[in-house]
Design a protein around this motif. Structure first.
Motif, mmCIF file in Angstrom:
data_model
loop_
_atom_site.group_PDB
_atom_site.id
_atom_site.type_symbol
_atom_site.label_atom_id
_atom_site.label_comp_id
_atom_site.label_asym_id
_atom_site.label_seq_id
_atom_site.Cartn_x
_atom_site.Cartn_y
_atom_site.Cartn_z
ATOM 1 N N CYS A 102 94.540 -74.083 7.180
ATOM 2 C CA CYS A 102 95.101 -73.647 8.470
ATOM 3 C C CYS A 102 95.733 -74.818 9.220
ATOM 4 O O CYS A 102 95.078 -75.839 9.454
ATOM 5 C CB CYS A 102 93.980 -73.038 9.321
ATOM 6 S SG CYS A 102 94.452 -72.777 11.035
ATOM 7 N N GLN A 113 96.303 -75.179 12.231
ATOM 8 C CA GLN A 113 95.630 -75.397 13.511
ATOM 9 C C GLN A 113 94.172 -75.859 13.302
ATOM 10 O O GLN A 113 93.412 -75.964 14.252
ATOM 11 C CB GLN A 113 95.621 -74.097 14.333
ATOM 12 C CG GLN A 113 96.996 -73.569 14.704
ATOM 13 C CD GLN A 113 97.728 -74.527 15.620
ATOM 14 O OE1 GLN A 113 98.473 -75.393 15.149
ATOM 15 N NE2 GLN A 113 97.503 -74.413 16.921
ATOM 16 N N ILE A 117 91.705 -74.275 12.258
ATOM 17 C CA ILE A 117 90.711 -73.286 12.706
ATOM 18 C C ILE A 117 89.738 -73.050 11.547
ATOM 19 O O ILE A 117 90.166 -72.772 10.423
ATOM 20 C CB ILE A 117 91.392 -71.961 13.119
ATOM 21 C CG1 ILE A 117 92.326 -72.207 14.302
ATOM 22 C CG2 ILE A 117 90.349 -70.896 13.478
ATOM 23 C CD1 ILE A 117 93.191 -71.005 14.680
ATOM 24 N N ILE A 161 88.082 -70.765 9.984
ATOM 25 C CA ILE A 161 88.161 -69.294 10.000
ATOM 26 C C ILE A 161 86.836 -68.624 9.604
ATOM 27 O O ILE A 161 86.353 -67.740 10.322
ATOM 28 C CB ILE A 161 89.338 -68.823 9.110
ATOM 29 C CG1 ILE A 161 90.654 -69.355 9.690
ATOM 30 C CG2 ILE A 161 89.377 -67.300 8.992
ATOM 31 C CD1 ILE A 161 91.853 -69.260 8.762
ATOM 32 N N GLY A 219 99.633 -67.608 14.268
ATOM 33 C CA GLY A 219 100.085 -66.421 13.520
ATOM 34 C C GLY A 219 100.969 -66.731 12.331
ATOM 35 O O GLY A 219 101.771 -65.894 11.918
ATOM 36 N N CYS A 220 100.815 -67.926 11.736
ATOM 37 C CA CYS A 220 101.702 -68.308 10.626
ATOM 38 C C CYS A 220 101.454 -67.459 9.366
ATOM 39 O O CYS A 220 102.324 -67.340 8.513
ATOM 40 C CB CYS A 220 101.543 -69.789 10.294
ATOM 41 S SG CYS A 220 99.927 -70.187 9.600
ATOM 42 N N LEU A 232 99.493 -68.063 6.823
ATOM 43 C CA LEU A 232 99.133 -68.808 5.607
ATOM 44 C C LEU A 232 97.755 -68.378 5.088
ATOM 45 O O LEU A 232 97.548 -68.159 3.892
ATOM 46 C CB LEU A 232 99.126 -70.309 5.936
ATOM 47 C CG LEU A 232 98.899 -71.273 4.781
ATOM 48 C CD1 LEU A 232 100.014 -71.155 3.764
ATOM 49 C CD2 LEU A 232 98.837 -72.710 5.303
ATOM 50 N N ILE A 253 93.845 -61.766 8.990
ATOM 51 C CA ILE A 253 93.226 -62.849 9.776
ATOM 52 C C ILE A 253 93.941 -63.117 11.110
ATOM 53 O O ILE A 253 93.288 -63.167 12.161
ATOM 54 C CB ILE A 253 93.113 -64.143 8.935
ATOM 55 C CG1 ILE A 253 92.253 -63.866 7.697
ATOM 56 C CG2 ILE A 253 92.510 -65.284 9.753
ATOM 57 C CD1 ILE A 253 92.206 -65.006 6.692
ATOM 58 N N PRO A 254 95.283 -63.278 11.125
ATOM 59 C CA PRO A 254 95.912 -63.571 12.423
ATOM 60 C C PRO A 254 95.627 -62.481 13.471
ATOM 61 O O PRO A 254 95.336 -62.797 14.627
ATOM 62 C CB PRO A 254 97.407 -63.636 12.096
ATOM 63 C CG PRO A 254 97.504 -63.806 10.625
ATOM 64 C CD PRO A 254 96.254 -63.262 10.025
ATOM 65 N N MET A 279 92.159 -62.863 14.691
ATOM 66 C CA MET A 279 92.038 -64.020 15.589
ATOM 67 C C MET A 279 92.449 -63.631 17.006
ATOM 68 O O MET A 279 91.791 -63.999 17.982
ATOM 69 C CB MET A 279 92.912 -65.189 15.092
ATOM 70 C CG MET A 279 92.359 -65.899 13.895
ATOM 71 S SD MET A 279 90.813 -66.747 14.274
ATOM 72 C CE MET A 279 90.025 -66.684 12.666
HETATM 73 S S1 SF4 Z 1 97.566 -67.410 10.953
HETATM 74 FE FE1 SF4 Z 1 95.798 -68.282 9.861
HETATM 75 S S2 SF4 Z 1 96.500 -70.262 9.035
HETATM 76 FE FE2 SF4 Z 1 97.980 -69.615 10.614
HETATM 77 S S3 SF4 Z 1 97.232 -70.594 12.493
HETATM 78 FE FE3 SF4 Z 1 96.346 -68.549 12.448
HETATM 79 S S4 SF4 Z 1 94.353 -68.820 11.494
HETATM 80 FE FE4 SF4 Z 1 95.536 -70.663 11.014
#
Ligand code: SF4
Ligand code: SF4
Length: 371
Positions: free
Chosen positions: A304, A306, A308, A310, A347-348, A350, A361-362, A365
């Motif tokens: 990630c 950032q 994070i 996860i 919100g990338c 990845l 995941i995004p 989050m």
């Molecule tokens: S979308 Fe996933 S990889 Fe991208 S910043 Fe958010 S938690 Fe990190």
């Protein structure tokens, strides 16, 4: 330790195997292994009768193999079964395959692998391995005696699994199976495909990364009422090991308490009775009423941008969903480094592309940040 006979060789394999992706950590949330504690854990496992050790190129950010090489080199090589995996997802060219394979032999201080897997096959990874001649290379190594048994680990649908099983001769396969995923991720369909093909099954994530070690007060009480002396996690291990095509159940144990509990479960293991299965179904129905994120803490999403953490975020969220203690949830999230919290997700996507559980995941989050 209960064992199952591996039909191809007649060898006895411990019904509990040590998964080496969650070894004791030097610092919580960071991948570095606490060598002293992990050595002790391996010693207890070995003395407790575990003879199957499953590692991989990726585990603990590529340090699990070399650690396991050091740990297991203290024991006679023919006293345990060693498994590792070709990291198909990171292969860039066919030449990477022999280079990685050679490095794995060096990491693990061995001249052969008892069980060797193509790691995390799904439709796209299978296509990739086919295009790079990975199976042919590994089959050659098998013919040379460097690989004894050749298989794969798997994260996709039962249909994709059938395609892979039909494409080559496989000695075994490793799938994610537990009583929650039996329907939720169609472990049932995958198990059936392997059974039909006569392929021995190795189970991963039987406790779903720890999720099934605590189902919440109400569901735990149902299980405890039936067997007060069984831990909640042991129900999950018993469920997986009760299936007849299963050769071994891998558990990624992170401390001696978990290991000793699991060793106790498999010391005098008997398959779950019909009455036990009914009790488990009742507890599962209660557990399902709570919404939770099906994260297994595999850490495939650790890149990630950032930073994070996860799986830790999801662990804390799931704990909140079970116990509904908003104050503790908030404090736990505030313990994460500033700039690395759910609200900092850009919100990338990845992480989502790497997640074998297909978690959005995004979006999650955002939801957690709002909560
Ligand atoms: S979308 Fe996933 S990889 Fe991208 S910043 Fe958010 S938690 Fe990190
Ligand atoms: S979010 Fe997905 S990739 Fe990340 S640790 Fe959980 S299961 Fe693994």
């Amino acid at each position: 330790m209960k064992t199952r006979t591996y039909k191809a060789t007649g060898e006895e394999i411990s019904l509990l195997g040590l998964g080496c992706m969650r070894l004791p950590l030097a610092e919580p949330g960071k991948p570095a292994i606490d060598e002293e504690k992990a050595m002790e854990l391996v010693d207890i496992a070995y003395k407790g009768g575990i003879n199957y050790y499953d590692t991989a190129w990726f585990y603990h950010e590529r340090t699990s193999e070399s650690f396991m090489g050091r740990a297991l080199s203290r024991y006679p090589r023919d006293s345990f079964k060693l498994a590792t995996k070709m990291p198909v997802s990171i292969l860039e060219k066919a030449e990477d395959v022999p280079a990685i394979f050679a490095k794995q032999l060096e990491n693990l201080q061995t001249d052969h692998f008892d069980f060797y897997l193509c790691h995390a096959l799904n439709a796209s990874n299978f296509e990739k391995m086919e295009s790079m001649g990975v199976y042919e290379f590994l089959k050659q190594k098998k013919d040379e005696g460097i690989i004894k048994q050749l298989g794969f680990s798997f994260h996709d649908s039962a249909d994709v699994l059938r395609t892979i099983c039909d494409a080559h001769e496989w000695d075994f396969a490793q799938i994610q199976l537990n009583y929650l995923d039996w329907e939720m991720q169609d472990s049932a369909g995958q198990y059936k495909v392997l059974e039909e093909h006569g392929i021995p099954v190795i189970i991963m994530e039987p406790v779903r990364g720890g999720t099934l070690a605590d189902l919440g007060e109400e569901a735990n009480a149902v299980l405890k009422a039936a067997h007060p002396d069984w831990s909640i996690a042991s129900w999950a291990l018993r469920y997986a090991a009760s299936l007849p095509a299963v050769m071994t159940v891998l558990s990624g144990m992170s401390n001696n308490d978990q290991l000793l509990d699991n060793l106790g479960t498999f010391e005098s293991f008997e398959p779950l009775s019909e009455a036990d299965q009914a009790v488990l179904a009742e507890a599962l129905a209660i557990f399902r009423r709570n919404t939770f994120v099906p994260c297994t803490s595999c850490r495939y999403c650790s890149e990630c941008p950032q930073s994070i953490d996860i799986p830790t975020v999801f662990k804390r969220y799931n704990s909140y969903m079970l116990h509904k203690n908003a104050e503790i949830f908030k404090k736990n999230l505030e313990k994460l480094d500033e700039g690395c919290r759910p609200a900092d997700c850009i919100g990338c996507g990845l992480c989502e592309s790497m997640c074998p559980q297909h978690i959005a995941i995004p979006a999650k989050m955002q939801e957690i940040a709002a909560l």
